[in-house]
Each structure stands twice: as C-alpha cells, then as structure tokens.
Write a protein that holds these residues in place. Structure first.
Motif: not given
Length: 307
Positions: A15-21
C-alpha cells in the motif's frame, strides 16, 4: 509486528502512503486484503530527492516526516489487523518510479485515488492514473471520504453487516480474469457478486436529416440483449462452478458501459473490472470505462490487467 525497511517477499500486498485521507482509507483496505489473502503487508512511501534537500537540517526533517508517515500507517494497519506481519519501506525516487517498481513484485498494489498536492478538483491524481494505465499488477484504487471507507474489521466468526455485493463488469469472455477475482473477493468477504454486461448502439447523428435518424428495430434490440445474456452466462459458468458458496445476480442492460457501471457502483462494496495492458508506444492512457470508474465510482475500484 512492524519491521522497518524490510523488503517483503514477492506476491504480497503493498500500500502506498503519504498521509492523505485517501491513503488512510487505502491502508484499511490493504490490511483487510492482506489478512484475507494470508500474506504480508508492506507500507511504502516514496521520497523524491530535490536539490534544496542537500541542506542537512531540511533533509533530516523530511526524512523524519516520511518515517512518521509510514509508522503511523503501520500502526493503523496493526490496530485493524493485529495478526498481520507489517513491513515498512521508504524509497528514494519519484512516486511513479517507486510504484512502478513495487507493482513488479506485488500481488496487489493499493493506493489512494489522490494524494497530497495537485489540483483538488481532480478526483484521480496523475500518479494513480499512470500506475493504473501501466497495468503491471492488480491495482486497488481507494478514494477519500465515505466512498472509500472500509467496513469494520471482520473475520470468519463475525457476520458482515455490509450486504452490498462485489460488482464486476463483463464486456466479453476476455474479462474472465476479473470475474475470477470478483468471485474470490466475494468468497473471502462472504458477499454476493453482481455481474453487469452493458450494451448500446452507436450514437446516431441527427444533424442534416429531416426528422432525425431512425432508431434501432425491436429485433435488433432483442438480438443485442440475447447476445449480452449469452456472453454473461458463458463467462460466469466455469467460475460459478468453483465458487458455489457465492450468490450471483446477473444484469444485462442497454446503456453505455461506463455509465452503467458507475450507476451500479452505488450499491457495491467493491468494483472489479478488467483493464488491458497498453504498450508504452501507445502512451499511458486509460480506456473509457476504467476512466469513468476511477473518477466517478461510489466504491473502491480493483483493476485486473489482461493481455
């Protein structure tokens, strides 16, 4: 269990994450998928080096920020699915480069429809658009907000409160890989399958023709409907035999495919469609149905690449 910067084996869920909702919703879906598939979950963050990061203090600040993002995502996944082995990775490179590499080794790649940055009016970010167009592995695209919210955690001993089915689009027998995945998802989640085949006549020009163009005959409509029913039943037949526990609803509708699928997604928990791998020489673009769903679907969209 969280193991920083450990590379998981191939075939797991990334899973790619960047802190966005949208990424937070994606973590929930990815955790469920990993648990249901009996595999590991990798939390992945891309960090593109820029010239101004040569400053020690700023580069250190950005690295700490990236570390905080993946740690928070890993903790979220672990709270949701304590039984999972969760690994984290921070990769240097553009988001496109990092996710392209990840797609080569993932059994499933999960990402939010939009990350941080960009234009808020765009429902599908440029990175998710490019990764979807490449079609290197199954890709689950999750939106922020209610349309992307995962159901509460569940297991074999807990009945699902969500009665919405897994929706799958079937344009031809070439879509069988997507049908197989839709049935597998429904079986894992103890849900139903809603299979839709949509057909329509090409739009007829009316300009310059007195009284407009004649519409299709009743026989033509009947023939298209019967052809659609045959395509749908034949494509589902062998898959149904292997998933006798899954209830199926079949619909053949006279409508444009994209519109029909978006409309049906209002009552779906997940949308599954086949998407063709497109040669690099043709450029990175999406077909009209995939494009419509990724921008307008009311549930997460799972893209299954086919040749």
């Amino acid at each position: 269990m969280t193991e920083p910067n450990h590379v998981s084996p191939r075939g797991h869920v990334i899973v790619a994450v960047d802190g966005s909702p949208a990424a937070e919703n994606a973590v929930d879906w990815a955790a469920d998928e990993a648990a249901l598939r009996g595999t590991d979950l990798e939390i992945l963050h891309a960090w593109e080096w820029k010239a101004y990061e040569a400053s020690d203090w700023y580069g250190h600040h950005l690295h700490n920020q990236a570390d905080a993002v993946v740690r928070a995502a890993a903790e979220r996944a672990r709270r949701r699915r304590p039984e999972l082995t969760v690994t984290t990775a921070i990769k240097h490179g553009t988001a496109r480069e990092v996710l392209t590499e990840a797609a080569e080794r993932a059994g499933l790649l999960v990402m939010g429809s939009r990350g941080r940055g960009g234009f808020t009016g765009m429902l599908l970010g440029s990175v998710s658009h490019d990764v979807a167009a490449q079609g290197r592995c199954p890709l689950l695209v999750v939106r922020a907000g209610p349309d992307g919210t995962a159901q509460p955690p569940f297991d074999d001993a807990l009945l699902r409160a969500d009665t919405h089915p897994v929706l799958v689009g079937v344009s031809s027998e070439a879509c069988q890989p997507a049908v197989e995945e839709a049935f597998a998802e429904a079986s894992r989640r103890k849900q139903r399958v809603h299979a839709v085949h949509a057909w329509s006549f090409p739009d007829l020009p009316v300009y310059g023709i007195a009284g407009g163009a004649a519409g299709p005959t009743a026989d033509a409509i009947r023939a298209c409907q019967q052809t659609g029913e045959t395509i749908l039943s034949q494509t589902l037949a062998s898959v149904r035999d292997h998933h006798k526990d899954v209830e199926v609803r079949e619909d053949v509708v006279n409508d444009h495919r994209g519109h029909a699928m978006v409309k049906a997604s209002k009552d779906a928990s997940l949308v599954v469609i086949a998407t063709r791998r497109r040669p690099e020489r043709l450029g990175r673009h999406l077909g009209p149905v995939t494009h419509a769903l990724l921008h307008h679907a009311h549930a997460p969209v799972l893209l299954i690449p086919i040749d």
